[in-house]
Design an enzyme around this catalytic site. Structure first.
Site, PDB file in Angstrom:
ATOM      1  N   ASP A  67      72.054  26.272 -71.677  1.00 23.06           N
ATOM      2  CA  ASP A  67      70.923  27.106 -72.094  1.00 23.06           C
ATOM      3  C   ASP A  67      70.823  27.243 -73.606  1.00 23.06           C
ATOM      4  OD1 ASP A  67      73.259  28.591 -72.328  1.00 23.06           O
ATOM      5  OD2 ASP A  67      72.789  29.940 -70.683  1.00 23.06           O
ATOM      6  N   ASN A 135      76.664  40.617 -64.455  1.00 20.09           N
ATOM      7  CA  ASN A 135      75.701  40.860 -63.374  1.00 20.09           C
ATOM      8  C   ASN A 135      75.612  39.664 -62.420  1.00 20.09           C
ATOM      9  OD1 ASN A 135      74.359  38.975 -64.888  1.00 20.09           O
ATOM     10  ND2 ASN A 135      72.587  40.244 -65.370  1.00 20.09           N
ATOM     11  N   HIS A 137      75.234  36.444 -63.309  1.00 20.19           N
ATOM     12  CA  HIS A 137      74.408  35.292 -63.707  1.00 20.19           C
ATOM     13  C   HIS A 137      75.269  34.078 -64.045  1.00 20.19           C
ATOM     14  CE1 HIS A 137      74.349  36.693 -68.208  1.00 20.19           C
ATOM     15  NE2 HIS A 137      75.139  35.655 -68.110  1.00 20.19           N
ATOM     16  N   GLU A 142      69.333  34.990 -64.177  1.00 18.94           N
ATOM     17  CA  GLU A 142      69.601  36.405 -63.944  1.00 18.94           C
ATOM     18  C   GLU A 142      69.392  36.744 -62.466  1.00 18.94           C
ATOM     19  OE1 GLU A 142      71.006  37.842 -66.207  1.00 18.94           O
ATOM     20  OE2 GLU A 142      70.060  37.710 -68.160  1.00 18.94           O
TER      21      GLU A 142
HETATM   22  O1  LIG Z   1      81.870  34.541 -71.419  1.00 18.32           O
HETATM   23  P1  LIG Z   1      81.020  35.722 -71.689  1.00 18.32           P
HETATM   24  O2  LIG Z   1      80.790  35.925 -73.164  1.00 18.32           O
HETATM   25  O3  LIG Z   1      81.466  36.934 -70.978  1.00 18.32           O
HETATM   26  O4  LIG Z   1      79.572  35.348 -71.137  1.00 18.32           O
HETATM   27  C1  LIG Z   1      79.341  35.132 -69.792  1.00 18.32           C
HETATM   28  C2  LIG Z   1      78.005  34.511 -69.566  1.00 18.32           C
HETATM   29  O5  LIG Z   1      77.045  35.012 -70.429  1.00 18.32           O
HETATM   30  C3  LIG Z   1      76.351  33.979 -71.097  1.00 18.32           C
HETATM   31  O6  LIG Z   1      76.898  33.823 -72.359  1.00 18.32           O
HETATM   32  C4  LIG Z   1      74.907  34.285 -71.177  1.00 18.32           C
HETATM   33  O7  LIG Z   1      74.725  35.611 -71.300  1.00 18.32           O
HETATM   34  C5  LIG Z   1      76.567  32.792 -70.250  1.00 18.32           C
HETATM   35  O8  LIG Z   1      76.342  31.607 -70.929  1.00 18.32           O
HETATM   36  C6  LIG Z   1      77.951  33.034 -69.789  1.00 18.32           C
HETATM   37  O9  LIG Z   1      78.162  32.369 -68.610  1.00 18.32           O
END
Ligand SMILES: O=P(O)(O)OC[C@H]1O[C@](O)(CO)[C@@H](O)[C@@H]1O
Length: 264
Positions: A67, A135, A137, A142
């Site tokens: 993304d 959450n 995702h 989302e």
């Molecule tokens: O590893 P983190 O920083 O907890 O993020 C978890 C998720 O959030 C994101 O950075 C997007 O919000 C994703 O790419 C990733 O899978």
């Protein structure tokens, strides 16, 4: 879905790097799907260390990231392109032309369609690395994302905006839209490696692994994938009701692998 509960975030990174090393040993020109966020940073450090020890080469590898924020130029300090350059690409022998990340400044609809075409034209993704949002995702899919979704523009959930605001300076513009691979796009990867560490992810890990298949937890779609490995540390795995079972599977798998390695 196989689940490994590792002892520490360092072990999560090292087990994940083992998988990638094994793939590259038999397929030097593999196509890797990569993720951003804090979780995969330790994995990228481990891959860089193995590259420096000549255990790994990325010379023929192609990558596709999940993304990118809409509205940020690739060279913007908070773009996912900048993140990947700093955390991995600038520190290994990958050909920059083989690294693909959606361009957040292009028309999102056209960029999303072109991204799908590029993935397909390079034979699809061999191994997709995923993090996990609190959450549930994956990528920026989302809760309530269609399980059949393809690469497209998505509005970030408030929880995600809050979670990711730590990467932005106070008062700095933070995009609320992103281009993300869809859930169906992710599920087409031949192998999936989802990593989660820390107690903040424990509930999402439980819902993903043990909850019903549901758009309210996009990661639960991975239950349908025939080759998904979830590697969590003990904190992220702390709410799994089958902890003991997952631990036993790991012991048995390690035994099998040792036996394989010691075969003449
Ligand atoms: O590893 P983190 O920083 O907890 O993020 C978890 C998720 O959030 C994101 O950075 C997007 O919000 C994703 O790419 C990733 O899978």
């Amino acid at each position: 879905m196989q689940v490994i509960i590792a002892g520490s975030p360092g072990e999560v990174a090292s087990l994940a790097a083992d998988r990638i090393e094994r793939l590259l040993a038999r397929h030097k020109a593999a196509v890797l799907g990569l993720a951003t966020g804090s979780t995969p940073i330790a994995l990228y450090q481990e891959l860089i260390a193995r590259y420096h020890r000549n255990q790994l080469s990325f010379r023929e590898v192609t990558t596709f990231n999940l993304d990118e924020y809409v509205g940020l130029a690739p060279e913007h300090p908070q773009s996912y392109r900048t993140f990947m350059q700093r955390q991995l690409f600038d520190r290994i022998d990958i050909d920059p032309r083989n690294t693909h990340i959606p361009n957040g400044q292009h028309c999102p609809t056209e960029e999303a369609a072109a991204y799908e075409t590029r993935i397909r034209s390079l034979g699809g993704i061999d191994l997709q690395v995923l993090g996990l949002g609190r959450n549930g995702h994956i990528g920026f899919n989302e809760p309530c994302s269609s399980l059949h979704s393809r690469t497209r523009i998505k509005t970030l959930a408030e929880a995600t905006v809050r979670d990711n605001s730590r990467f932005f300076e106070p008062g700095e513009f933070m995009p609320k839209l992103a281009i993300t691979m869809g859930i169906a796009t992710i599920l087409e990867a031949r192998q999936i490696l989802l990593l989660a560490t820390g107690s903040a992810k424990a509930e999402a890990v439980r819902t993903m692994v043990e909850g019903p298949l549901s758009a309210s937890c996009p990661a639960s779609a991975l239950q349908q994938h025939p080759n998904t490995l979830v590697i969590v540390d003990s904190e992220a795995g702390s709410q799994l009701s089958q902890c003991e079972y997952h631990r036993r599977v790991k012991i048995e798998t390690d035994r099998l692998m040792d036996a394989e390695r010691s075969r003449p």
